[in-house]
Design an enzyme around this catalytic site. Structure first.
Site, PDB file in Angstrom:
ATOM      1  CE1 TYR A  63      32.714 -29.906 -15.743  1.00 42.25           C
ATOM      2  CE2 TYR A  63      30.123 -29.501 -15.315  1.00 42.25           C
ATOM      3  CZ  TYR A  63      31.508 -30.067 -14.934  1.00 42.25           C
ATOM      4  OH  TYR A  63      31.601 -31.003 -14.073  1.00 42.25           O
ATOM      5  CG  HIS A  96      36.112 -30.276 -13.333  1.00 41.97           C
ATOM      6  ND1 HIS A  96      36.057 -29.288 -12.479  1.00 41.97           N
ATOM      7  CD2 HIS A  96      35.201 -30.728 -13.573  1.00 41.97           C
ATOM      8  CE1 HIS A  96      34.729 -29.001 -12.032  1.00 41.97           C
ATOM      9  NE2 HIS A  96      34.363 -30.069 -12.698  1.00 41.97           N
ATOM     10  CG  HIS A 116      24.482 -34.482 -12.058  1.00 40.30           C
ATOM     11  ND1 HIS A 116      24.731 -34.706 -13.473  1.00 40.30           N
ATOM     12  CD2 HIS A 116      25.254 -33.606 -11.812  1.00 40.30           C
ATOM     13  CE1 HIS A 116      25.783 -33.716 -13.920  1.00 40.30           C
ATOM     14  NE2 HIS A 116      25.868 -33.023 -12.909  1.00 40.30           N
ATOM     15  CG  HIS A 168      34.068 -29.515  -7.156  1.00 38.96           C
ATOM     16  ND1 HIS A 168      34.366 -28.303  -7.416  1.00 38.96           N
ATOM     17  CD2 HIS A 168      33.253 -30.218  -8.242  1.00 38.96           C
ATOM     18  CE1 HIS A 168      33.756 -28.142  -8.455  1.00 38.96           C
ATOM     19  NE2 HIS A 168      33.235 -29.214  -9.113  1.00 38.96           N
ATOM     20  CB  ALA A 169      28.662 -29.482  -5.899  1.00 36.50           C
ATOM     21  CD  GLU A 217      28.052 -32.128 -15.513  1.00 41.16           C
ATOM     22  OE1 GLU A 217      28.582 -33.306 -15.076  1.00 41.16           O
ATOM     23  OE2 GLU A 217      27.524 -31.290 -14.782  1.00 41.16           O
ATOM     24  CG  HIS A 222      24.922 -28.527 -11.848  1.00 42.07           C
ATOM     25  ND1 HIS A 222      25.007 -28.203 -13.017  1.00 42.07           N
ATOM     26  CD2 HIS A 222      25.492 -29.614 -11.660  1.00 42.07           C
ATOM     27  CE1 HIS A 222      26.120 -28.996 -13.752  1.00 42.07           C
ATOM     28  NE2 HIS A 222      26.299 -29.749 -12.666  1.00 42.07           N
ATOM     29  CD  GLU A 223      25.930 -31.192  -8.264  1.00 36.00           C
ATOM     30  OE1 GLU A 223      26.729 -30.396  -8.615  1.00 36.00           O
ATOM     31  OE2 GLU A 223      26.019 -32.540  -8.531  1.00 36.00           O
TER      32      GLU A 223
HETATM   33  C1  LIG Z   1      28.780 -28.259  -9.949  1.00 36.45           C
HETATM   34  C2  LIG Z   1      29.589 -28.896 -10.519  1.00 36.45           C
HETATM   35  C3  LIG Z   1      29.699 -30.373 -10.355  1.00 36.45           C
HETATM   36 SE1  LIG Z   1      29.312 -31.543 -11.796  1.00 36.45          SE
HETATM   37  C4  LIG Z   1      30.568 -28.624 -11.614  1.00 36.45           C
HETATM   38  O1  LIG Z   1      31.642 -28.951 -11.467  1.00 36.45           O
HETATM   39  N1  LIG Z   1      30.486 -27.400 -12.411  1.00 36.45           N
HETATM   40  C5  LIG Z   1      29.061 -26.799 -12.750  1.00 36.45           C
HETATM   41  C6  LIG Z   1      29.524 -25.829 -13.756  1.00 36.45           C
HETATM   42  C7  LIG Z   1      30.869 -25.912 -14.157  1.00 36.45           C
HETATM   43  C8  LIG Z   1      31.718 -27.069 -13.261  1.00 36.45           C
HETATM   44  C9  LIG Z   1      32.454 -26.226 -12.177  1.00 36.45           C
HETATM   45  O2  LIG Z   1      32.224 -26.114 -11.202  1.00 36.45           O
HETATM   46  O3  LIG Z   1      33.712 -25.953 -12.913  1.00 36.45           O
HETATM   47 ZN   LIG Z   2      27.301 -31.248 -13.012  1.00 32.09          ZN
END
Ligand SMILES: C=C(C[SeH])C(=O)N1CCC[C@H]1C(=O)O
Ligand SMILES: [Zn+2]
Length: 599
Positions: free
Chosen positions: A491, A481, A354, A320-321, A378, A350-351
């Site tokens: 988010y 998450h 951060h 997961h990024a 975010e 997105h990364e």
């Molecule tokens: C890219 C990330 C790392 Se902070 C992320 O978890 N995001 C970005 C958008 C929503 C959420 C997800 O993937 O659920």
């Molecule tokens: Zn993020």
């Protein structure tokens, strides 16, 4: 002078800050080692360092609370003491702290190593979420194959961690209570420093819901046309497995089968990235160049040396990024199992957003090296990506043909594609913590974890599972998450404020005029190379969390509140088009709950 005077308080903070940075650096190094290479040895090391860090935090906290900081004058000193006076999960007795850390690590392990068998080849059983299932959920147009992957992944991930999650909830609530919160949801929400935060979020959702219902009705019709009444009803819930994403949280991957004006250029950079021989490194260099074009900061050399930008072979890791701050002002990293796709180019931005925030606030005391609130953190990269994704910008950087059309129908296609990403996400971004807040409050108990989850999925997203679910399943646990204990309302906040940021930056860059919004449509704005916009962004980012987030919002936008007008202005042409289209085809707006239909 009496001990603990304000002068002594300042001196104490300076020394404590150095210690906090040292422990945070040690903890980040141990966490990175585990997340990038899941082994028993790395887990043991991570738990050991985390326990040492917790011990230090608890000792420091006993000293910190002796200072009469509420009587001090300097607001920045008071703000640091205020934050340091809440201990977090380190408040737990050592054995419970370790148990909680172990449970969250184990849930991440289960999620990260989950594998399923190929729908078309029962012998091949090494399909991971990243990259295989993510790509297949995006590409497959076979409802049976999509159902297979949807069910099997949940069986290998969420269903396996239901018990651990229940223990995680108990321990997290115990820590919250020891910190004088009624439950963990109150501790999580304290960072928004806003009494009526949940009411504000609910009000934003009610403003945005009509927009969601319109795109939901249109997508449902197009899927009904493609898959037929037996798979997708005309007026009911959309089956979750058909939306191009494992969690139905964004729908961009079904753009090509629901395009408003087929045959017009899609603003998808993927084929051009492949054609030009892009690799992960080049994707991140492209992103870095956008930030430096705004007079923001380039990545330090350590970033390129220490980051993991492609999935390593031969070991388990959390794919997961994520973006990491090592709190030494030099070491910042991204870990992303990057594929050469438009979506992963957006995620890279997105990364990188951060990391840009980390770079902009690295001079601050450790407690202020955070977003003004977590939603701001975010929103940084996504705000930049709103410019990067425009057909105009992609042409500028050679990721769309120079002669690709810019006619109204192509523009509408682009805006619809953005709606599948941003509008479709809103109810999901909201319901994730609606479910978790109720779990922490005890309103949702283990006996109805899954039933409550699907009630929210139906009520807010208008989707349903492709097969019947029961409490033998634990579908929330199949979302990263939830098992990694990362709050999610950030988010939803991000998807609202990023359009306020984008509007403010576009105005600064002379790319949007609020007095004549049709002359320069907000969704066509590209702030690339605008140093004025970049300086404005930097002035907000460099504040970190040293001031309450309304102050940061005001610096950036002149407003002090979150508001949906940015997002509504950006999507105004799409809403108009969807309302006309849905009216023309007589769509039912909204959905009839499935049980009501069976009655
Ligand atoms: C890219 C990330 C790392 Se902070 C992320 O978890 N995001 C970005 C958008 C929503 C959420 C997800 O993937 O659920
Ligand atoms: Zn993020």
């Amino acid at each position: 002078s009496n001990k603990y005077s304000e002068a002594e308080g300042k001196e104490y903070l300076a020394k404590l800050n150095q210690e906090l940075l040292r422990y945070s650096n040690m903890a980040a190094i141990a966490e990175w080692a585990y997340a990038s290479n899941i082994t028993e040895e790395n887990l043991q090391n991570k738990l050991k360092v985390a326990a040492e860090t917790a011990r230090f935090q608890k000792e420091a906290w006993k000293e910190t609370i002796k200072y009469p900081w509420k009587e001090y004058k300097d607001p920045v000193v008071k703000r640091q003491f205020k934050k340091l006076s809440v201990l977090g999960s380190a408040v737990l007795p050592e054995d419970k702290y370790e148990k909680l850390d172990k449970i969250v690590s184990e849930m991440q392990n289960v999620y990260s190593v989950a594998k399923i068998c190929d729908f078309n080849n029962k012998e091949k059983c090494d399909l991971n979420l990243e990259p295989e299932l993510t790509l297949l959920m995006a590409k497959s147009r076979n409802p049976e194959e999509l159902k297979h992957m949807w069910v099997q992944f949940r069986q290998q991930a969420g269903d396996k961690v239901r018990k651990e999650f229940t223990e995680y909830v108990a321990l997290t609530n115990e820590a919250a209570k020891l910190n004088n919160f009624s439950d963990a949801s109150e501790e999580w929400l304290k960072d928004y420093e806003t009494e009526d935060f949940r009411d504000q979020i609910q009000a934003l959702w009610l403003q945005l819901k009509p927009l969601y219902e319109q795109i939901h009705a249109y997508v449902r019709r197009r899927l009904n046309e493609k898959y037929g009444d037996s798979v997708v009803s005309k007026d009911g819930l959309i089956p979750a497995h058909l939306l191009g994403n494992m969690w139905s949280q964004n729908w961009g991957n079904i753009y090509e089968i629901t395009t408003p004006y087929p045959g017009k250029v899609a603003s998808d950079a993927t084929p051009y990235m492949v054609e030009k021989g892009y690799d992960a490194h080049k994707m991140f260099k492209l992103s870095e160049e956008f930030f430096t074009s705004l007079n923001l900061t380039a990545m330090p050399d350590t970033f390129w040396k220490n980051s993991i930008l492609e999935k390593p072979v031969g070991r388990n890791l959390v794919c997961h990024a994520s973006a990491w701050d090592f709190y030494d002002g030099k070491d910042f990293r991204i870990k992303q199992c990057t594929r050469i796709t438009h979506r992963d180019l957006v995620t890279a931005h997105h990364e990188m957003g951060h990391v840009q925030y980390y770079l902009q606030y690295k001079h601050l005391p450790k407690v202020h090296r955070r977003g003004a609130n977590s939603g701001f953190h975010e929103a940084v990269g996504d705000t930049i990506a709103l410019s990067v994704s425009t057909p105009k910008h992609l042409r500028r950087v050679g990721l769309l043909p120079a002669d690709s059309k810019d006619d109204p129908e192509s523009q509408l296609n682009y805006l619809y594609n953005m709606g599948l990403e941003k509008i479709a996400f809103l109810p999901f971004g909201y319901l994730m913590d609606l479910w978790r807040w109720d779990v922490f409050k005890g309103k949702t108990t283990p006996e109805n974890y899954n039933c409550e989850w699907w009630k929210l999925r139906q009520q807010y997203q208008g989707i349903e599972p492709p097969v019947d679910r029961s409490e033998a399943n634990f579908d929330p646990g199949s979302k990263y998450h939830i098992i990694a204990s990362v709050p999610y309302i950030r988010y939803f906040v991000s998807f609202v404020v990023q359009f306020q940021f984008h509007r403010a930056l576009c105005e600064k860059a002379g790319q949007f005029d609020p007095k004549d919004p049709d002359r320069l449509p907000l969704h066509e704005c590209d702030i690339y190379q605008s140093k004025e916009a970049g300086n404005l962004f930097g002035s907000m980012l460099s504040m970190g969390s040293s001031r309450p987030w309304p102050d940061a919002m005001e610096v950036m936008t002149g407003q002090r509140k979150m508001d949906a007008t940015g997002l509504m202005e950006y999507f105004r042409p799409l809403l108009k088009w969807l309302e006309a289209e849905n009216k023309k085809t007589g769509e039912k707006i909204g959905w009839t709950p499935s049980d009501a239909r069976h009655v």
